[in-house]
Design a protein around this motif. Structure first.
Motif, PDB file in Angstrom:
ATOM      1  N   VAL A  82       0.820  -1.191   0.168  1.00 54.08           N
ATOM      2  CA  VAL A  82      -0.042   0.058   0.068  1.00 54.08           C
ATOM      3  C   VAL A  82       0.732   1.289  -0.180  1.00 54.08           C
ATOM      4  CG1 VAL A  82      -1.720   1.291   1.306  1.00 54.08           C
ATOM      5  CG2 VAL A  82      -2.052  -1.130   1.254  1.00 54.08           C
ATOM      6  N   THR A  83       0.672   2.057  -0.975  1.00 52.39           N
ATOM      7  CA  THR A  83       1.520   3.283  -1.190  1.00 52.39           C
ATOM      8  C   THR A  83       0.898   4.455  -0.061  1.00 52.39           C
ATOM      9  OG1 THR A  83      -0.103   4.376  -2.831  1.00 52.39           O
ATOM     10  CG2 THR A  83       1.760   2.948  -3.714  1.00 52.39           C
ATOM     11  N   ARG A  87      -3.234   4.986   1.577  1.00 51.69           N
ATOM     12  CA  ARG A  87      -3.665   4.978   2.876  1.00 51.69           C
ATOM     13  C   ARG A  87      -4.824   5.509   3.424  1.00 51.69           C
ATOM     14  NH1 ARG A  87       2.386   5.447   4.862  1.00 51.69           N
ATOM     15  NH2 ARG A  87       3.325   3.426   4.209  1.00 51.69           N
ATOM     16  N   GLY A  88      -5.632   4.667   3.895  1.00 50.54           N
ATOM     17  CA  GLY A  88      -6.905   5.329   4.258  1.00 50.54           C
ATOM     18  C   GLY A  88      -8.227   5.044   3.042  1.00 50.54           C
ATOM     19  N   ASN A  89      -7.693   4.553   2.032  1.00 50.60           N
ATOM     20  CA  ASN A  89      -8.639   4.687   0.937  1.00 50.60           C
ATOM     21  C   ASN A  89      -9.001   3.070   0.599  1.00 50.60           C
ATOM     22  OD1 ASN A  89      -9.820   4.389  -1.515  1.00 50.60           O
ATOM     23  ND2 ASN A  89      -9.317   6.460  -2.248  1.00 50.60           N
ATOM     24  N   VAL A  90      -9.959   2.529   1.216  1.00 46.73           N
ATOM     25  CA  VAL A  90     -10.022   1.060   1.075  1.00 46.73           C
ATOM     26  C   VAL A  90      -9.891   0.649  -0.398  1.00 46.73           C
ATOM     27  CG1 VAL A  90     -11.824  -0.734   1.346  1.00 46.73           C
ATOM     28  CG2 VAL A  90     -11.420   0.963   3.383  1.00 46.73           C
ATOM     29  N   LYS A  95      -6.615  -2.111  -4.451  1.00 50.43           N
ATOM     30  CA  LYS A  95      -6.068  -2.071  -5.875  1.00 50.43           C
ATOM     31  C   LYS A  95      -4.601  -2.091  -5.760  1.00 50.43           C
ATOM     32  CE  LYS A  95      -5.013   1.110 -10.005  1.00 50.43           C
ATOM     33  NZ  LYS A  95      -3.822   0.325 -10.310  1.00 50.43           N
ATOM     34  N   CYS A  96      -3.763  -1.639  -4.510  1.00 52.87           N
ATOM     35  CA  CYS A  96      -2.479  -1.976  -4.271  1.00 52.87           C
ATOM     36  C   CYS A  96      -2.166  -3.551  -4.177  1.00 52.87           C
ATOM     37  CB  CYS A  96      -1.836  -1.011  -3.247  1.00 52.87           C
ATOM     38  SG  CYS A  96      -2.011   0.669  -3.383  1.00 52.87           S
TER      39      CYS A  96
END
Length: 108
Positions: A82-83, A87-90, A95-96
């Motif tokens: 996760v970039t 972070r904080g965006n489900v 997608k990551c």
């Protein structure tokens, strides 16, 4: 490297167990918005205890309906793709992880 389950029957058993635990986890979260408490629930811990064989199932869940499977994936893989911007965006976090799964050769 992804590890194949030995037989189609054991894959089906694993998928059945995973889906039952996932449903139990979703039902037991209740109205709490604490992701930390969700990751400590018995069903979530039981999913992690199933081992790395559930990684494709977790990725499939993320693809179908993004949810907070990130702690389980991180614990099972030892990685966190996760970039900082995601972070904080489900949806972006999912997608990551899905991109990571494709790069690692997982199929779901």
């Amino acid at each position: 490297m992804p590890r194949a389950t030995s037989t189609a029957e054991s894959q089906a058993d694993l998928a059945t167990r995973f889906h039952a635990l996932a449903a139990e986890w979703k039902a037991s979260r209740g109205h709490s918005s604490s992701v930390n408490s969700w990751a400590k629930l018995p069903a979530y811990r039981a999913i992690i205890d199933l081992g790395p064989e559930v990684i494709p199932l977790l990725l499939r869940e993320l693809q179908a309906s993004p949810d907070h499977w990130f702690w389980a994936l991180k614990e099972l893989t030892g990685e966190n793709p996760v970039t900082p911007a995601s972070r904080g965006n489900v949806a972006e976090m999912a997608k990551c992880w899905l991109d990571w799964g494709k790069q690692k050769g997982y199929q779901w």
